[in-house]
Scaffold this active site. Structure first.
Site, mmCIF file in Angstrom:
data_model
loop_
_atom_site.group_PDB
_atom_site.id
_atom_site.type_symbol
_atom_site.label_atom_id
_atom_site.label_comp_id
_atom_site.label_asym_id
_atom_site.label_seq_id
_atom_site.Cartn_x
_atom_site.Cartn_y
_atom_site.Cartn_z
ATOM 1 N N GLY A 80 -0.109 -7.371 1.722
ATOM 2 C CA GLY A 80 0.414 -7.745 2.960
ATOM 3 C C GLY A 80 1.846 -7.237 3.333
ATOM 4 O O GLY A 80 2.667 -8.160 3.639
ATOM 5 N N ALA A 81 1.955 -6.066 2.795
ATOM 6 C CA ALA A 81 3.599 -5.404 3.078
ATOM 7 C C ALA A 81 3.815 -4.711 4.339
ATOM 8 O O ALA A 81 4.753 -4.062 4.134
ATOM 9 C CB ALA A 81 3.668 -4.590 1.809
ATOM 10 N N ASN A 82 3.071 -4.969 5.089
ATOM 11 C CA ASN A 82 3.325 -4.180 6.474
ATOM 12 C C ASN A 82 4.292 -5.178 7.212
ATOM 13 O O ASN A 82 4.764 -4.586 8.475
ATOM 14 C CB ASN A 82 2.118 -3.997 7.092
ATOM 15 C CG ASN A 82 1.317 -5.167 7.594
ATOM 16 O OD1 ASN A 82 1.404 -6.294 6.899
ATOM 17 N ND2 ASN A 82 0.327 -5.092 8.542
ATOM 18 N N GLY B 97 6.965 -8.960 7.424
ATOM 19 C CA GLY B 97 7.706 -10.181 6.656
ATOM 20 C C GLY B 97 8.181 -9.974 5.151
ATOM 21 O O GLY B 97 8.792 -8.896 4.843
ATOM 22 N N GLY C 167 6.474 -9.496 2.475
ATOM 23 C CA GLY C 167 6.137 -8.206 1.784
ATOM 24 C C GLY C 167 6.829 -6.996 1.999
ATOM 25 O O GLY C 167 6.866 -6.075 0.890
ATOM 26 N N SER D 98 3.247 -21.875 -1.883
ATOM 27 C CA SER D 98 4.275 -22.469 -0.838
ATOM 28 C C SER D 98 4.648 -24.059 -1.136
ATOM 29 O O SER D 98 3.909 -24.689 -1.808
ATOM 30 C CB SER D 98 3.450 -22.338 0.437
ATOM 31 O OG SER D 98 4.126 -23.245 1.559
ATOM 32 N N TYR E 82 -4.802 -24.783 4.886
ATOM 33 C CA TYR E 82 -3.610 -23.975 4.584
ATOM 34 C C TYR E 82 -3.203 -24.443 3.152
ATOM 35 O O TYR E 82 -2.778 -23.805 2.130
ATOM 36 C CB TYR E 82 -2.661 -23.874 5.505
ATOM 37 C CG TYR E 82 -1.521 -23.187 5.060
ATOM 38 C CD1 TYR E 82 -1.459 -21.573 4.755
ATOM 39 C CD2 TYR E 82 -0.135 -23.836 4.656
ATOM 40 C CE1 TYR E 82 -0.265 -20.941 4.593
ATOM 41 C CE2 TYR E 82 0.957 -23.007 4.275
ATOM 42 C CZ TYR E 82 0.878 -21.546 4.165
ATOM 43 O OH TYR E 82 1.758 -20.830 3.635
#
Length: 292
Positions: free
Chosen positions: A22-24, A26, A28, A138, A164
């Site tokens: 998920g480094a695309n 935020g 990441g 979280s 979540y």
């Protein structure tokens, strides 16, 4: 730990390879930039490779894009098979409080993506890892419970925050249990968990309800920056003295903001019996067995 640890404290990472899911965007994206800045090669493992390509071009040639859809176990297997060796895996990607949906394999989307996808990925990469695994949880884990009989909301009524919170508790319990099993196997690998506090990222605002407006206001008024929010995972991923099996988060008021430090977690998160059962269930659901 040094007080006020920042990305300037990241040791030289020349010659080391990191995978950041998920480094695309935020946290990441921030982590990938910081790691490349410290000399590392970083694989941006993302579902949206177009967005990831744009980010990678802005970071530089040591940022490499690979397709990974954590909500599809065949994609997880394909990605893992393409990896020869990796020093650090950062299980960073996640979805939050989304409307009810199912993964390709039929799991509840948040449990399936946030926990099961990362569980399978870690298991498939275990023999290729040289240093450590960092899994993002979280502060919301404290409101979570693991329903071992119905983790995918097939019988109980779906509630987006319940789902979540369960997924984030599962992330934390997985990180702790992974360390227990690594230690028992005499492995030198480390497992740590991290959380960003309240950080302004694109994660908020996907509820498709009035809550999106409240979250948008919270991001502007209460949240710390994504740059600050990424520090706990960067510390956990790079600090030579980062303690194995521990949870890293911000040091400020109620863990909402601040600089990385070792933080506590709920009694539930440390329940070894439930953690072992969750592990067995996760192996069964994903078909991935960890070879320690």
């Amino acid at each position: 730990m040094e007080s006020k640890w920042t990305e300037k404290n990241i040791a030289d990472q020349e010659g080391r390879t990191f995978i950041v899911t998920g480094a695309n965007s935020g946290l990441g994206e921030v982590a990938a930039r910081a790691l490349v800045g410290a000399g590392a090669t970083v694989v941006l493992a993302c579902r949206n490779t177009d967005k990831a390509d744009t980010v990678a071009r802005s970071i530089g040639t040591r940022a490499v894009v690979a397709h990974l859809d954590l909500s599809d176990l065949s994609s997880v297997r394909k990605f893992a098979a393409s990896v020869d060796s990796v020093d650090v895996l950062i299980n960073n990607a996640g979805v939050m409080a989304i409307p009810q949906a199912k993964t390709v394999d039929g799991f509840e989307m948040q449990f399936g993506t946030n926990h099961l996808g990362h569980f399978a990925l870690t298991g498939l990469l275990l023999g290729k890892l040289t240093d450590r695994v960092v899994t993002l949880s979280s502060g919301m884990h404290q409101f979570g419970s693991i329903d071992l009989d119905d983790p995918n909301f097939e019988r109980r009524k779906y509630e987006r925050w319940t789902a979540y919170n369960q997924s984030k508790l599962a992330n934390l319990m997985f990180a702790y249990e992974l360390q227990r099993r690594l230690t028992a196997a005499g492995s030198p690998l480390k497992s740590l968990a991290a959380h960003p506090g309240y950080a302004a990222t694109g994660l908020q605002g996907k509820t498709e309800t009035f809550q999106d407006r409240l979250l948008a206001i919270g991001n502007r008024v209460l949240a710390q920056s994504a740059e600050m929010g990424a520090l706990p995972e960067l510390y956990a991923a790079t600090a030579p003295d980062a303690p194995a099996g521990r949870y890293i988060g911000p040091d400020g008021f109620q863990g909402q903001r601040g600089y990385p430090t070792v933080v506590g977690s709920t009694k539930k998160s440390k329940d070894e019996e439930v953690a072992a059962k969750l592990w067995d269930l996760s192996e069964k659901l994903t078909g991935v067995k960890f070879a320690f």
